[in-house]
Write a protein that holds these residues in place. Sequence first.
Motif, PDB file in Angstrom:
ATOM      1  N   ASP A   1       8.116  30.656  32.030  1.00 37.68           N
ATOM      2  CA  ASP A   1       9.121  29.589  31.936  1.00 37.68           C
ATOM      3  C   ASP A   1       8.634  28.270  32.527  1.00 37.68           C
ATOM      4  OD1 ASP A   1      10.929  31.230  30.664  1.00 37.68           O
ATOM      5  OD2 ASP A   1      12.172  31.565  32.433  1.00 37.68           O
TER       6      ASP A   1
ATOM      7  N   GLN B   1       5.533  24.183  27.153  1.00 38.37           N
ATOM      8  CA  GLN B   1       6.046  24.895  25.980  1.00 38.37           C
ATOM      9  C   GLN B   1       4.934  25.478  25.124  1.00 38.37           C
ATOM     10  OE1 GLN B   1       9.217  25.766  24.834  1.00 38.37           O
ATOM     11  NE2 GLN B   1       7.996  26.917  23.363  1.00 38.37           N
ATOM     12  N   TYR B   2       3.859  24.747  24.917  1.00 42.04           N
ATOM     13  CA  TYR B   2       2.788  25.207  24.038  1.00 42.04           C
ATOM     14  C   TYR B   2       1.512  25.511  24.824  1.00 42.04           C
ATOM     15  CZ  TYR B   2       6.086  23.950  20.482  1.00 42.04           C
ATOM     16  OH  TYR B   2       7.225  23.883  19.714  1.00 42.04           O
TER      17      TYR B   2
ATOM     18  N   SER C   1       6.144  31.857  20.673  1.00 43.97           N
ATOM     19  CA  SER C   1       6.842  30.576  20.851  1.00 43.97           C
ATOM     20  C   SER C   1       6.032  29.591  21.682  1.00 43.97           C
ATOM     21  CB  SER C   1       8.211  30.796  21.500  1.00 43.97           C
ATOM     22  OG  SER C   1       8.071  31.058  22.888  1.00 43.97           O
ATOM     23  N   MET C   2       5.068  30.114  22.433  1.00 42.39           N
ATOM     24  CA  MET C   2       4.220  29.254  23.261  1.00 42.39           C
ATOM     25  C   MET C   2       2.979  28.786  22.509  1.00 42.39           C
ATOM     26  SD  MET C   2       4.675  31.136  26.936  1.00 42.39           S
ATOM     27  CE  MET C   2       3.845  29.828  27.860  1.00 42.39           C
TER      28      MET C   2
END
Length: 185
Positions: free
Chosen positions: A91, A95-96, A128-129
Amino acid sequence: MATVLSVSGSPSASSRTGRLLRHLDQRLTAQGHEVVPLDVRTIPAEALLGADFRHPAIVEATELFARADGVVVGTPVYKASYSGVLKALLDLLPQYALTGKTVLPLATGGSVAHVLAIDYALRPVLNSMGAAHIVQGWFTLDKDITVGEDGILVLAPAAAEALVPVVDRFSAALLGRTPVLAAAG
């Protein structure tokens, strides 16, 4: 060769998951890869739970992910999902953070009932990452991972045999030698 970040998502210092990862790290190192171990449990709890993005340990972990060509993510399975400490770290990463990386998800647990945790809990987060490739993961039963009196990891023969091609496929994918299905979107 490639730089591999080997992430143990276990909260326990005597974790079977961590021991299994360090064992697999040796195989990757023998294949010429540089392996950097990261035990998430060593990151201060206040940084993880307080979502302190500027904490030096979080900054360092983020940099380790950025420098890696590939990432091995190992986790014990608790209540049909990956560990909370691993979730806390993921978390806090960008994000990537896995964009362009080859990823090998591994899990350990007490029952074959948890085998699908890799595909239904961990894989979607890794996807998603931005992982470029998520190779076929592997689940190892706790009972197949023991520690000898000398402190050396002992894998049940069938488990040891099954893990060899898993690690070798990951290693080959890092080098672009074998086709790997791109992470599904």
